[in-house]
Every structure is written in C-alpha cells, then in structure tokens.
Design a protein around this motif. Structure first.
Motif, PDB file in Angstrom:
ATOM      1  N   UNK A   7     -16.573 -10.505   5.276  1.00 45.22           N
ATOM      2  CA  UNK A   7     -15.355 -10.577   6.063  1.00 45.22           C
ATOM      3  C   UNK A   7     -14.096 -10.087   5.379  1.00 45.22           C
ATOM      4  N   UNK A   8     -14.204  -9.534   4.163  1.00 44.56           N
ATOM      5  CA  UNK A   8     -13.028  -8.966   3.508  1.00 44.56           C
ATOM      6  C   UNK A   8     -12.701  -7.609   4.132  1.00 44.56           C
ATOM      7  N   UNK A   9     -11.443  -7.206   4.026  1.00 43.74           N
ATOM      8  CA  UNK A   9     -10.994  -5.900   4.506  1.00 43.74           C
ATOM      9  C   UNK A   9     -10.382  -5.141   3.324  1.00 43.74           C
ATOM     10  N   UNK A  10     -10.767  -3.886   3.186  1.00 43.62           N
ATOM     11  CA  UNK A  10     -10.293  -3.030   2.097  1.00 43.62           C
ATOM     12  C   UNK A  10      -9.618  -1.817   2.702  1.00 43.62           C
ATOM     13  N   UNK A  11      -8.441  -1.462   2.190  1.00 44.28           N
ATOM     14  CA  UNK A  11      -7.808  -0.215   2.629  1.00 44.28           C
ATOM     15  C   UNK A  11      -7.566   0.689   1.426  1.00 44.28           C
ATOM     16  N   UNK A  12      -7.700   1.989   1.663  1.00 43.06           N
ATOM     17  CA  UNK A  12      -7.528   2.988   0.609  1.00 43.06           C
ATOM     18  C   UNK A  12      -6.588   4.081   1.098  1.00 43.06           C
ATOM     19  N   UNK A  13      -5.477   4.252   0.420  1.00 42.56           N
ATOM     20  CA  UNK A  13      -4.649   5.441   0.623  1.00 42.56           C
ATOM     21  C   UNK A  13      -5.207   6.529  -0.291  1.00 42.56           C
ATOM     22  N   UNK A  14      -5.771   7.574   0.298  1.00 44.19           N
ATOM     23  CA  UNK A  14      -6.251   8.688  -0.503  1.00 44.19           C
ATOM     24  C   UNK A  14      -5.293   9.857  -0.298  1.00 44.19           C
ATOM     25  N   UNK A  15      -4.687  10.320  -1.401  1.00 42.82           N
ATOM     26  CA  UNK A  15      -3.629  11.340  -1.336  1.00 42.82           C
ATOM     27  C   UNK A  15      -3.841  12.268  -2.532  1.00 42.82           C
ATOM     28  N   UNK A  16      -4.563  13.350  -2.312  1.00 40.48           N
ATOM     29  CA  UNK A  16      -4.986  14.188  -3.440  1.00 40.48           C
ATOM     30  C   UNK A  16      -4.055  15.354  -3.721  1.00 40.48           C
ATOM     31  N   UNK A  17      -2.956  15.454  -2.959  1.00 35.30           N
ATOM     32  CA  UNK A  17      -1.977  16.517  -3.212  1.00 35.30           C
ATOM     33  C   UNK A  17      -0.582  15.909  -3.368  1.00 35.30           C
ATOM     34  N   UNK A  18      -0.510  14.802  -4.099  1.00 33.28           N
ATOM     35  CA  UNK A  18       0.759  14.084  -4.244  1.00 33.28           C
ATOM     36  C   UNK A  18       1.788  14.890  -5.026  1.00 33.28           C
ATOM     37  N   UNK A  19       1.321  15.746  -5.937  1.00 32.41           N
ATOM     38  CA  UNK A  19       2.226  16.606  -6.685  1.00 32.41           C
ATOM     39  C   UNK A  19       2.843  16.001  -7.925  1.00 32.41           C
ATOM     40  N   UNK A  20       2.668  14.685  -8.154  1.00 31.12           N
ATOM     41  CA  UNK A  20       3.388  14.075  -9.278  1.00 31.12           C
ATOM     42  C   UNK A  20       2.506  13.471 -10.356  1.00 31.12           C
ATOM     43  N   UNK A  21       1.220  13.249 -10.101  1.00 29.81           N
ATOM     44  CA  UNK A  21       0.384  12.651 -11.135  1.00 29.81           C
ATOM     45  C   UNK A  21      -0.885  12.055 -10.564  1.00 29.81           C
ATOM     46  N   UNK A  22      -1.670  11.446 -11.447  1.00 34.30           N
ATOM     47  CA  UNK A  22      -2.932  10.819 -11.071  1.00 34.30           C
ATOM     48  C   UNK A  22      -2.744   9.305 -11.150  1.00 34.30           C
ATOM     49  N   UNK A  23      -2.927   8.629 -10.027  1.00 33.15           N
ATOM     50  CA  UNK A  23      -2.777   7.178  -9.970  1.00 33.15           C
ATOM     51  C   UNK A  23      -3.975   6.542  -9.275  1.00 33.15           C
ATOM     52  N   UNK A  24      -4.486   5.482  -9.879  1.00 35.55           N
ATOM     53  CA  UNK A  24      -5.516   4.651  -9.268  1.00 35.55           C
ATOM     54  C   UNK A  24      -5.046   3.214  -9.382  1.00 35.55           C
ATOM     55  N   UNK A  25      -4.807   2.576  -8.258  1.00 34.53           N
ATOM     56  CA  UNK A  25      -4.253   1.228  -8.247  1.00 34.53           C
ATOM     57  C   UNK A  25      -5.034   0.360  -7.261  1.00 34.53           C
ATOM     58  N   UNK A  26      -5.041  -0.934  -7.531  1.00 37.17           N
ATOM     59  CA  UNK A  26      -5.716  -1.874  -6.629  1.00 37.17           C
ATOM     60  C   UNK A  26      -5.017  -3.221  -6.689  1.00 37.17           C
ATOM     61  N   UNK A  27      -4.895  -3.863  -5.541  1.00 36.15           N
ATOM     62  CA  UNK A  27      -4.337  -5.215  -5.462  1.00 36.15           C
ATOM     63  C   UNK A  27      -5.256  -6.087  -4.619  1.00 36.15           C
ATOM     64  N   UNK A  28      -5.735  -7.161  -5.229  1.00 37.55           N
ATOM     65  CA  UNK A  28      -6.564  -8.131  -4.517  1.00 37.55           C
ATOM     66  C   UNK A  28      -5.673  -9.223  -3.952  1.00 37.55           C
ATOM     67  N   UNK A  29      -5.820  -9.497  -2.661  1.00 36.36           N
ATOM     68  CA  UNK A  29      -5.079 -10.564  -1.990  1.00 36.36           C
ATOM     69  C   UNK A  29      -6.074 -11.695  -1.715  1.00 36.36           C
ATOM     70  N   UNK A  30      -5.835 -12.832  -2.338  1.00 38.39           N
ATOM     71  CA  UNK A  30      -6.786 -13.933  -2.282  1.00 38.39           C
ATOM     72  C   UNK A  30      -6.150 -15.166  -1.638  1.00 38.39           C
ATOM     73  N   UNK A  31      -6.912 -16.230  -1.503  1.00 46.05           N
ATOM     74  CA  UNK A  31      -6.434 -17.441  -0.834  1.00 46.05           C
ATOM     75  C   UNK A  31      -5.273 -18.106  -1.564  1.00 46.05           C
ATOM     76  N   UNK A  32      -5.267 -17.986  -2.909  1.00 54.19           N
ATOM     77  CA  UNK A  32      -4.242 -18.699  -3.673  1.00 54.19           C
ATOM     78  C   UNK A  32      -3.404 -17.774  -4.560  1.00 54.19           C
TER      79      UNK A  32
END
Length: 341
Positions: free
Chosen positions: A225-250
């Motif tokens: 029942x978890x939901x995951x979203x991914x912004x994929x943007x391969x022509x950003x022009x400024x650099x390489x970024x990989x980020x993730x944020x987990x949103x939990x109950x507490x």
C-alpha cells in the motif's frame, strides 16, 4: 573459488565500454583479492588496449572464450543489455559466479529464462549491479526504515536528474535506463514488490532532444500500500542528482542533498553537484565490487539477485506501457519461487 595467481579471484570482464573500463580499473587498482584475467569486447582493438596494461590478462572478442580463458574464476558483465542473456546463460552453464550490470536482461521473458536456468543449477550464481544498495546514504536510510523508529513507510518521493543525454535517448530509455534504479531501490528500501505503474507527462523541456518527452513523473504502488513517485529529468542542464525522501507514520528521512563542502565567496554561497553517475556513485561501485569479490571467494552469493532483476524488468515493462497509454498499468509477474526467498 580462487586461482593460482596469488590466491586472487580471476575475473573475466565482458564489455570494454565506459562501465567495463571503470570496472577493469577498479579491480586492477582498487579491489584487493581479485585480478582481471580476461577482457572481452566486440571491438577487438578496444579489448586489446584494455588488456595490454594488465599482466596475464587476455583479450577476446567472444565472451564465451573469455569465460573459458586460463585463470578465470568469475565473470563481470558490463556489455550492452541486449547481450546479457546469452552471457549469463553461458556463465551458468560453466557454473561461474557473475556480477551483471543492470539490466539483468532487456525484458521480463528473457529475465525469466535466466531465472529458470539458475533454478535448474540449484544454487545462486548471479548478482545484479544495483549499486545504490551499496551507497552510504541509501544504507543509512535502509537501516532507519528497517529499525521501525519512524513507523511504517507510507510514501517515497524520488528525484533523478541528469545534465543531458545522447541525442538517441528515447522515452523507453527513461524507464529502462533510469527509473529502473528507483524501481529496485524502492523495492529494497521498503521490502515490498511493485504492483502498478502510472506515468504523467508535463510540458517537455525545450532543451531535450527532439522526440524525447523529458521530464516525466512516474508513480508506482506496492503490495503493502505504499506509493512511490519519481521525477525523472535527464536534461536538467545543471548536474546529476539522485534524491529520496521516505514519509513514514512518525517522521520523514531524506537523502541525496549532497551537503558536502559549502563555500561563501563573491556574495554567493553554494557547493558542488556531481556531473554524472560515475562521480556520484564511485564509492558505491567500489563497495559493491569489493562485496562481490569477498563473497565469491567464500563461495557465497550476496546482494541483489536474479529475482530482483526479473522484478525490475517486469516493472519497466509496465512503466513503458503506462508511458504509451497514459493508463495505470498492473505489473505482471510470476509468484516468487521459495529458492529466491
């Protein structure tokens, strides 16, 4: 599982392109307990150039010949994905341990054939190169989620940005080459399988190659029942970024902000953004290959395996169908065999 050359693991590296060359350098200069015994590439000159600087390393154009070369105990596959199935099946026929760069194969049907071949062999031999599982920040996030300190994970927000891509990059490659990492990372972080994928398309970046719908927003659901979203943007022009944020109950936890050295100069403050994936994940690749070598020398296989490669391939197929149709697409998979539990 070691040869006579100083007790080191003899590795045949299949593929001498950017990734293969980086792994040859890594094994030759960084990783103890292993040596490059053979290099194979369809480009004979490139294979010879790479092998020339390594004592006792042979150069081949045929992957099977490289696997059969003297002193080869294990195989590292870094060739294009379309060649992976044949190389993997050949390695399994020889009962050779394998570290295979992602993808395992280019589709779920071919991945299933490899999975079934490993099942018939009766023991694990394949590790798939999902290097984010070896990144220090991802390992921290995984340990935190597993501890239960923040409660159940409810959502995972991901961003995956490149400076630019080749002109031949396609919409399908956004999923197969890029979001595939998020598919595996989410499965691993959450301990859940992906059940459905949807793709949303904002207005394309005017700097993207003609015909490439970049960026895209990929949403997927899991069996818990978890939901995951991914912004994929391969022509950003400024650099390489990989980020993730987990949103939990507490609470929440975020990685990938790259808060290293910060400067204040000429009325500005800031830091550096990695230019590409090799720079961002060098330490993870080192840790991954070191773990593979150490486990192989002990006769073990650890890390992501054939089931993980198959599950990601199935998710990618659903993602590409979702791209094409604009619909929410269920992920079609077999039940997980107990062998891979």
């Amino acid at each position: 599982m070691t040869n006579a050359t100083g007790g080191r693991l003899g590795v045949a590296v299949i593929g001498a392109g950017m990734m293969g060359a980086d792994h040859v350098r890594r094994i030759d200069e960084v990783i103890s307990g292993a040596r490059v015994a053979a290099v194979a590439d369809i480009d004979e000159a490139r294979a010879q150039d790479m092998a020339a600087g390594i004592d006792g390393c042979g150069a081949y154009t045929d992957p099977v010949a490289a696997m059969s070369a003297p002193g080869v105990d294990a195989v590292l596959i870094a060739s294009p994905g379309v060649a992976h199935e044949a190389a993997l099946l050949a390695a399994l026929e020889r009962d050779l341990p394998v570290l295979c760069e992602k993808p395992l194969t280019t589709g779920s049907e071919s991945a299933l054939r490899v999975l079934e071949a490993e099942l018939r062999l009766g023991h694990r031999r394949i590790q798939v190169g999902y290097m984010r599982r070896y990144d220090a920040e991802y390992l921290q996030l995984k340990a935190l989620l597993d501890s239960g300190e923040l409660g159940r994970p409810l959502m995972l927000h991901c961003r995956h940005r490149n400076v630019s891509v080749h002109r031949y990059f396609t919409d399908e490659m956004l999923i197969n080459d890029s979001v595939s990492h998020e598919f595996d990372a989410a499965r691993w972080l959450l301990g859940q399988e992906i059940t459905a994928v949807q793709v949303l398309r904002p207005t394309p970046n005017g700097h993207a190659p003609a015909g490439l719908g970049d960026p895209q927003f990929v949403v997927f659901e899991t069996d818990a029942g978890a939901v995951v979203d991914v912004e994929i943007f391969v022509t950003s022009g400024f650099g390489y970024q990989v980020q993730a944020e987990a949103v939990c109950e507490r609470g929440t936890a975020r990685i990938g902000e790259a808060h290293g050295l910060m400067t204040n100069v000429n009325g500005r403050w800031g830091g550096a953004i990695a230019p590409d994936f090799l720079a961002r994940f060098t330490a993870a690749y080192d840790r991954e290959v070191r773990a593979w070598v150490d486990a192989t020398r002990r006769g073990r296989v650890t890390g992501p395996g054939t089931w993980d490669g198959y599950a990601v391939a199935a998710a990618c197929e659903a993602g590409i169908e979702a791209q094409r149709t604009g619909r929410r697409v269920p992920v079609r998979m077999i039940d997980r065999p107990p062998f891979f539990s």
